[in-house]
Scaffold this motif. Sequence first.
Motif, short mmCIF file in Angstrom:
data_model
loop_
_atom_site.label_atom_id
_atom_site.label_comp_id
_atom_site.label_asym_id
_atom_site.label_seq_id
_atom_site.Cartn_x
_atom_site.Cartn_y
_atom_site.Cartn_z
N TYR A 279 0.86 -1.18 0.00
CA TYR A 279 0.00 0.00 0.00
C TYR A 279 0.89 1.23 0.00
CZ TYR A 279 -3.89 -3.06 0.90
OH TYR A 279 -4.84 -4.05 0.79
N ASP A 280 0.59 2.17 -0.94
CA ASP A 280 1.40 3.39 -1.00
C ASP A 280 0.96 4.36 0.09
OD1 ASP A 280 -0.89 4.67 -1.93
OD2 ASP A 280 -0.15 4.93 -3.97
N ASN A 281 1.59 5.55 0.11
CA ASN A 281 1.30 6.50 1.19
C ASN A 281 -0.11 7.10 1.11
OD1 ASN A 281 1.68 8.12 -1.02
ND2 ASN A 281 3.48 9.20 -0.21
N LYS A 282 -0.84 6.86 0.02
CA LYS A 282 -2.23 7.30 -0.08
C LYS A 282 -3.19 6.18 0.26
CE LYS A 282 -0.99 10.25 -3.93
NZ LYS A 282 -0.70 9.98 -5.33
N GLY A 283 -2.65 5.01 0.62
CA GLY A 283 -3.50 3.87 0.94
C GLY A 283 -3.94 3.08 -0.28
N GLU A 284 -3.37 3.40 -1.45
CA GLU A 284 -3.69 2.68 -2.68
C GLU A 284 -2.91 1.37 -2.73
OE1 GLU A 284 -5.55 4.00 -5.51
OE2 GLU A 284 -6.21 5.63 -4.20
N GLU A 285 -3.58 0.32 -3.13
CA GLU A 285 -2.93 -0.98 -3.26
C GLU A 285 -2.18 -1.03 -4.60
OE1 GLU A 285 -4.87 -4.96 -2.04
OE2 GLU A 285 -5.09 -4.80 -4.22
N ILE A 286 -0.90 -1.38 -4.54
CA ILE A 286 -0.05 -1.44 -5.73
C ILE A 286 0.47 -2.88 -5.89
CG2 ILE A 286 2.02 -0.53 -6.88
CD1 ILE A 286 -0.01 1.68 -6.25
N THR A 287 0.24 -3.46 -7.06
CA THR A 287 0.77 -4.79 -7.37
C THR A 287 2.17 -4.62 -7.95
OG1 THR A 287 -1.42 -5.72 -7.74
CG2 THR A 287 0.44 -6.90 -8.72
N LYS A 288 3.17 -5.21 -7.30
CA LYS A 288 4.55 -5.10 -7.79
C LYS A 288 4.81 -6.11 -8.90
CE LYS A 288 7.81 -4.79 -4.61
NZ LYS A 288 8.54 -4.76 -3.34
N TYR A 289 4.39 -7.37 -8.69
CA TYR A 289 4.57 -8.38 -9.72
C TYR A 289 3.78 -9.63 -9.38
CZ TYR A 289 8.40 -9.69 -6.54
OH TYR A 289 9.15 -10.00 -5.43
N PHE A 290 3.71 -10.51 -10.38
CA PHE A 290 2.99 -11.77 -10.26
C PHE A 290 3.98 -12.93 -10.29
CE2 PHE A 290 0.14 -8.76 -12.34
CZ PHE A 290 -0.98 -8.83 -11.53
N ILE A 291 3.62 -14.03 -9.63
CA ILE A 291 4.46 -15.23 -9.61
C ILE A 291 3.56 -16.40 -9.98
CG2 ILE A 291 5.91 -16.71 -8.17
CD1 ILE A 291 6.05 -14.11 -6.28
N ASP A 292 3.96 -17.12 -11.02
CA ASP A 292 3.15 -18.27 -11.44
C ASP A 292 3.92 -19.56 -11.26
OD1 ASP A 292 4.92 -17.98 -13.56
OD2 ASP A 292 3.38 -18.11 -15.12
N GLU A 293 3.43 -20.61 -11.88
CA GLU A 293 3.99 -21.95 -11.69
C GLU A 293 5.48 -22.02 -11.99
OE1 GLU A 293 -0.39 -22.51 -12.51
OE2 GLU A 293 1.17 -21.34 -13.51
N ASN A 294 6.13 -22.92 -11.26
CA ASN A 294 7.55 -23.22 -11.43
C ASN A 294 8.46 -22.04 -11.10
OD1 ASN A 294 7.13 -25.97 -12.21
ND2 ASN A 294 6.43 -25.17 -14.18
N ASN A 295 8.04 -21.27 -10.10
CA ASN A 295 8.86 -20.18 -9.58
C ASN A 295 8.83 -20.20 -8.06
OD1 ASN A 295 9.80 -18.41 -11.89
ND2 ASN A 295 7.63 -18.60 -12.38
N LEU A 296 9.94 -19.74 -7.47
CA LEU A 296 9.99 -19.61 -6.02
C LEU A 296 9.23 -18.36 -5.61
CD1 LEU A 296 13.66 -20.46 -4.94
CD2 LEU A 296 11.63 -21.87 -4.70
N VAL A 297 8.66 -18.42 -4.42
CA VAL A 297 7.99 -17.26 -3.85
C VAL A 297 8.48 -17.10 -2.41
CG1 VAL A 297 5.95 -18.65 -3.25
CG2 VAL A 297 5.76 -16.17 -3.37
N VAL A 298 9.03 -15.91 -2.13
CA VAL A 298 9.53 -15.60 -0.79
C VAL A 298 9.72 -14.09 -0.70
CG1 VAL A 298 11.97 -15.91 -1.47
CG2 VAL A 298 11.32 -16.12 0.94
#
Length: 189
Positions: free
Chosen positions: A60-79
Motif C-alpha cells: 500500500y502506498d502513502n495514499k492507501g492505494e494498493e499497488i501490485t509489484k509483480y505476479f508469480i506463477d507456476e515453477n517459480n519460487l515465492v519468498v
Amino acid sequence: MKELVNFILQYGNLNQQQIELITGKATELEIRKDDYFSEAGKISTQVGFVLDGVMRVCYYDNKGEEITKYFIDENNLVVDLESFQNSICSSAYVQAVTDCKLIVFSKSDWEELLNTIVGWDAIVHKIIARALMQKIDRRSPLVSEDATTRYLSFMEKYPKILNRIPLSYLASYLGITQSSLSRIRKNIR
C-alpha cells in the motif's frame, strides 16, 4: 515434487541423496484465493515453490492505494527475501490471486539445507540472481512506455497469467486505472 527438483537442477547438480534430503524437508501447502502467503508487518518464515496457481506481491502506498509489484506463477519460487533472510518485518504482502498449490520450506529447514548440502548456497544464489533480473525486466518498461505498450508487453510476456488475474490487479501493476485498462483492451480488440 518432480517440478521442484527439475527447477533446482537447472541451477546446479545434486546427487540423489541431496535431492532426497531437499524433498524430505518440503511440505505441500494449499492457499485459497485471496489468502496471504506472507504479510506486511510480519516476518516471512517460509520459502515456497508454486506448483499451481498465481500469486502476487503487493503493498500500500502513502495514499492507501494498493499497488501490485509483480505476479508469480507456476515453477517459480515465492519468498519475501529481505524479510526471510534478515528476520525483519516485511513491507509487502504475498497473496494468492487464484487457489494455489505450493511446496514450502520452513526457515529452519531451509537453513539446514544451506548448512548441509555442499553447493546448495550457490544454487540458491543463481535462483535469486535470476529472480532479481526478472524483477528488473518486469519493472523497467513500466517507467518508459505508454500504457498501451505496457499492456501489450504484458500480454506478450505473460500470456499464461493474463486471463487468470483480476483486471484491478493488472491495472495496478501497469500503473493505470481500471477504466484506462478497459479502454485499452477495447481499442486493441
